[in-house]
Design a protein around this motif. Structure first.
Motif, mmCIF file in Angstrom:
data_model
loop_
_atom_site.group_PDB
_atom_site.id
_atom_site.type_symbol
_atom_site.label_atom_id
_atom_site.label_comp_id
_atom_site.label_asym_id
_atom_site.label_seq_id
_atom_site.Cartn_x
_atom_site.Cartn_y
_atom_site.Cartn_z
ATOM 1 N N LEU A 55 0.819 -1.034 0.112
ATOM 2 C CA LEU A 55 0.009 0.016 -0.064
ATOM 3 C C LEU A 55 0.882 1.129 -0.063
ATOM 4 O O LEU A 55 0.725 2.287 -0.836
ATOM 5 C CB LEU A 55 -1.014 -0.021 1.217
ATOM 6 C CG LEU A 55 -1.881 1.238 1.422
ATOM 7 C CD1 LEU A 55 -2.807 1.248 0.252
ATOM 8 C CD2 LEU A 55 -2.649 1.113 2.706
ATOM 9 N N ALA A 56 1.854 1.322 0.791
ATOM 10 C CA ALA A 56 2.843 2.373 0.736
ATOM 11 C C ALA A 56 3.386 2.471 -0.491
ATOM 12 O O ALA A 56 3.649 3.737 -0.826
ATOM 13 C CB ALA A 56 3.938 2.185 1.966
ATOM 14 N N SER A 57 3.810 1.433 -0.944
ATOM 15 C CA SER A 57 4.522 1.654 -2.420
ATOM 16 C C SER A 57 3.564 2.117 -3.416
ATOM 17 O O SER A 57 4.076 2.969 -4.457
ATOM 18 C CB SER A 57 5.106 0.026 -2.697
ATOM 19 O OG SER A 57 5.741 0.236 -4.011
ATOM 20 N N SER A 58 2.445 1.585 -3.435
ATOM 21 C CA SER A 58 1.345 2.046 -4.487
ATOM 22 C C SER A 58 1.217 3.585 -4.388
ATOM 23 O O SER A 58 1.077 4.532 -5.210
ATOM 24 C CB SER A 58 0.165 1.481 -4.224
ATOM 25 O OG SER A 58 0.197 0.068 -4.687
ATOM 26 N N ALA A 59 1.065 4.278 -3.156
ATOM 27 C CA ALA A 59 0.904 5.463 -2.826
ATOM 28 C C ALA A 59 1.918 6.290 -3.368
ATOM 29 O O ALA A 59 1.678 7.271 -3.842
ATOM 30 C CB ALA A 59 0.625 5.640 -1.191
#
Length: 328
Positions: A55-59
């Protein structure tokens, strides 16, 4: 050289030095809408299973695209909207790290997010950053910083203009005061948060605010009361929160259940508390428990074995937790 010839020559030189600016397509609000299309999906993923590395990477990938758009020609309104999006995506990454208990990385992202929020001049976006800063300070057990961030959220333009955000700021004050052991101030701020929420108009607000409603307000009240030695009231608040929580907030349901189990345990009901805590794993449906939730479960585990170390249900709980920990 004559003045007219000088102006013509320097203008031509400047244009030759930056040939791409004039050739790149301008950015408009349609581009902003397109760039924000993934924002709701990321927020919904967080609602279901909490913060996780992907999720952090996608953000951060979404933020990179937004910042690339900032390099093109755009009007002031569009630029501010793009900075607001950059702040939103960075805050999602920061929040994921808070949930994962990667607190140093979360701190770095929140500093970046605060810069983008300031450039956006968007009050709700700035409010979100202050709320997350208060939450990070809470996780770090830095109580003075938690109080300072909560006061900043409470004094923000969003909180002053809209009772909804005013409620959000005051409940952060309640949590900060409870961390410092000031139950009277915590209760006063909690009452103000509840009153502000009742005054808030039902209107459209940013998608990230969907988590904040009667259920979350009662959940946070349960945390305040649990931390200040009032488990019976905390249990009542946790039950109210669970009754009002929308079904899509899976991670929050598990967090509230942790508070409920803690309240039951500290009322001298360890067997009931253990049964309640065991449901957390079913609520998460096999998803990896975020670090913040694992910390709550770990706190419950330690308290259970301090109060009822040799009981059958405590041993069964330990076996279950060991299995779940190794599986997730």
């Amino acid at each position: 050289m004559r003045r007219r010839d000088f102006i013509a020559s320097t203008t031509g030189t400047a244009a030759a030095a930056i040939p791409m600016v004039g050739q790149r397509r301008s950015v408009g609000m349609t581009d902003v809408a397109r760039a924000s299309a993934s924002l709701n999906q990321l927020i919904e993923a967080d609602d279901r299973q909490g913060g996780h590395a992907s999720l952090a990477s996608s953000a951060l990938k979404a933020r990179a695209k937004v910042l690339e758009l900032q390099q093109r020609n755009a009007g002031e309104r569009v630029r501010r909207a793009l900075y607001a999006l950059a702040a939103e995506f960075t805050t999602i990454a920061a929040w994921s790290c808070i949930d994962l208990r990667d607190l140093d990385t979360a701190q770095a992202y929140l500093h970046e997010s605060s810069t983008f929020a300031g450039l956006s001049q968007d009050p709700p976006t700035s409010m979100r950053v202050w709320v997350n800063m208060a939450m990070l300070a809470y996780q770090r057990k830095n109580w003075p910083e938690q109080l300072a961030a909560a006061r900043a959220a409470n004094a923000s333009p969003a909180a002053r203009r809209d009772p909804f955000f005013g409620s959000m700021g005051r409940v952060r004050l309640a949590l900060a005061h409870s961390s410092l052991g000031d139950l009277r101030a915590a209760r006063r701020a909690l009452g103000a948060a509840q009153e502000n929420y009742r005054k808030a108009a039902d209107e459209r607000r940013p998608r990230w605010t969907a988590f904040y409603g009667p259920a979350e307000l009662n959940h946070l009240a349960a945390i305040v009361l649990n931390r200040n030695g009032q488990p019976a009231e905390a249990e009542a608040m946790a039950h109210r929160a669970l009754a009002k929580l929308p079904t899509e907030f899976q991670r929050n349901r598990a967090l509230i259940t942790c508070q409920l189990a803690s309240a039951q345990l500290h009322q001298g009901e360890p067997e009931q508390a253990t049964a309640t805590a065991s449901t957390v794993f079913a609520i998460m449906e096999g998803a990896q428990l975020p670090g913040r939730m694992r910390t709550l479960i770990g706190d419950f585990h330690r308290d259970l074995f301090r109060l009822a170390p040799s009981t059958t249900y405590a041993r069964d709980w330990a076996d279950r937790m060991r299995d779940e920990w190794s599986r997730t």
